[in-house]
Design an enzyme around this catalytic site. Structure first.
Site, PDB file in Angstrom:
ATOM      1  N   ASP A   8       0.865  -1.169   0.000  1.00  0.00           N
ATOM      2  CA  ASP A   8       0.000   0.000   0.000  1.00  0.00           C
ATOM      3  C   ASP A   8       0.905   1.223   0.000  1.00  0.00           C
ATOM      4  OD1 ASP A   8       0.943   0.308   2.616  1.00  0.00           O
ATOM      5  OD2 ASP A   8      -1.017   0.202   3.550  1.00  0.00           O
ATOM      6  N   HIS A   9       0.300   2.389   0.179  1.00  0.00           N
ATOM      7  CA  HIS A   9       1.073   3.633   0.133  1.00  0.00           C
ATOM      8  C   HIS A   9       2.209   3.661   1.165  1.00  0.00           C
ATOM      9  CE1 HIS A   9      -2.250   4.162   2.956  1.00  0.00           C
ATOM     10  NE2 HIS A   9      -1.438   4.946   3.638  1.00  0.00           N
ATOM     11  N   ASN A  74       0.658  -6.031   9.186  1.00  0.00           N
ATOM     12  CA  ASN A  74      -0.416  -6.879   9.715  1.00  0.00           C
ATOM     13  C   ASN A  74      -1.535  -7.117   8.710  1.00  0.00           C
ATOM     14  OD1 ASN A  74       0.365  -7.586  12.423  1.00  0.00           O
ATOM     15  ND2 ASN A  74       0.143  -5.431  12.936  1.00  0.00           N
ATOM     16  N   GLY A  75      -2.119  -6.061   8.191  1.00  0.00           N
ATOM     17  CA  GLY A  75      -3.213  -6.218   7.237  1.00  0.00           C
ATOM     18  C   GLY A  75      -2.762  -6.930   5.981  1.00  0.00           C
ATOM     19  N   GLU A  76      -1.554  -6.645   5.551  1.00  0.00           N
ATOM     20  CA  GLU A  76      -1.014  -7.264   4.346  1.00  0.00           C
ATOM     21  C   GLU A  76      -0.836  -8.766   4.540  1.00  0.00           C
ATOM     22  OE1 GLU A  76      -0.642  -3.063   4.469  1.00  0.00           O
ATOM     23  OE2 GLU A  76       0.143  -4.504   5.915  1.00  0.00           O
ATOM     24  N   HIS A 103      10.632 -23.528   9.473  1.00  0.00           N
ATOM     25  CA  HIS A 103       9.596 -24.269  10.189  1.00  0.00           C
ATOM     26  C   HIS A 103       8.241 -24.242   9.498  1.00  0.00           C
ATOM     27  CE1 HIS A 103      11.647 -24.262  14.416  1.00  0.00           C
ATOM     28  NE2 HIS A 103      12.488 -24.542  13.444  1.00  0.00           N
ATOM     29  N   ASN A 104       7.911 -23.127   8.847  1.00  0.00           N
ATOM     30  CA  ASN A 104       6.554 -22.955   8.313  1.00  0.00           C
ATOM     31  C   ASN A 104       6.482 -23.008   6.800  1.00  0.00           C
ATOM     32  OD1 ASN A 104       6.733 -20.664  10.829  1.00  0.00           O
ATOM     33  ND2 ASN A 104       5.316 -22.371  11.010  1.00  0.00           N
ATOM     34  N   ARG A 142       2.583 -30.496  10.477  1.00  0.00           N
ATOM     35  CA  ARG A 142       1.804 -29.318  10.882  1.00  0.00           C
ATOM     36  C   ARG A 142       1.291 -28.538   9.679  1.00  0.00           C
ATOM     37  NH1 ARG A 142       6.408 -28.109  15.372  1.00  0.00           N
ATOM     38  NH2 ARG A 142       5.731 -29.725  16.840  1.00  0.00           N
TER      39      ARG A 142
END
Length: 169
Positions: A8-9, A74-76, A103-104, A142
């Site tokens: 975003d901006h 966060n939103g991204e 791990h992920n 997982r």
């Protein structure tokens, strides 16, 4: 390796820097926008496109990864995680960048452009891109649970040690 970027901006300057940096370091950056500053733009427009491209290319056998950038990230991250097949991690340190991959097997990272200097964020991206997934059985298991839930909506079974406890709180 192709690296898809969206922001975003608040992440525009960092995205533009990373597009150049990635090209200089042998990666193929794909810029999903925005391409000019607009304080009223909406991150889902650009971050969902970057994440969709990563998911599509990985489903076709590519090793593509993605980077989504906002003020906090966060939103991204939330936007990228809405795309089936994407595992997006919010990264704020070298350790979280390493663990996101090891791990992920994260396929997208989210970073906060307002929270770190450009050189530090560039280093986080560098670490993420250079770190392979460990392939350890526990991590594969997982990730499989998450993928199964994503496709079926069925919760993974409780372990035997949890029998007698209620899922209802």
């Amino acid at each position: 390796m192709r690296v898809h970027l969206g922001c975003d901006h608040a992440g525009l300057d960092l995205k533009d820097h990373l597009v150049a940096w990635l090209g200089e370091h042998g990666y193929e950056p794909v810029d999903h926008g925005p391409w000019e500053y607009n304080a009223l733009d909406d991150y889902p427009v650009f971050c969902l496109r970057a994440a969709e491209a990563v998911a599509a290319e990985r489903a076709a056998g590519s090793d593509s990864l993605g980077i989504v950038i906002g003020g906090s990230g966060n939103g991204e991250q939330m936007a990228a995680n809405k795309v089936a097949g994407v595992r997006a991690a919010l990264v704020w340190s070298e350790e979280t960048a390493v663990l996101a991959r090891e791990h992920n097997d994260a396929t997208v990272i989210a970073v906060g452009g307002r929270l770190h200097p450009v050189d530090e964020l560039t280093r986080l991206v560098e670490v993420f891109l250079a770190t392979p997934f460990s392939g350890d059985e526990r991590h594969v298991r997982r990730i499989g649970m998450l993928a199964d839930y994503e496709s079926t909506g069925d919760l993974p079974p409780l372990p035997d040690s949890a029998l007698g406890h209620s899922d209802e709180a």
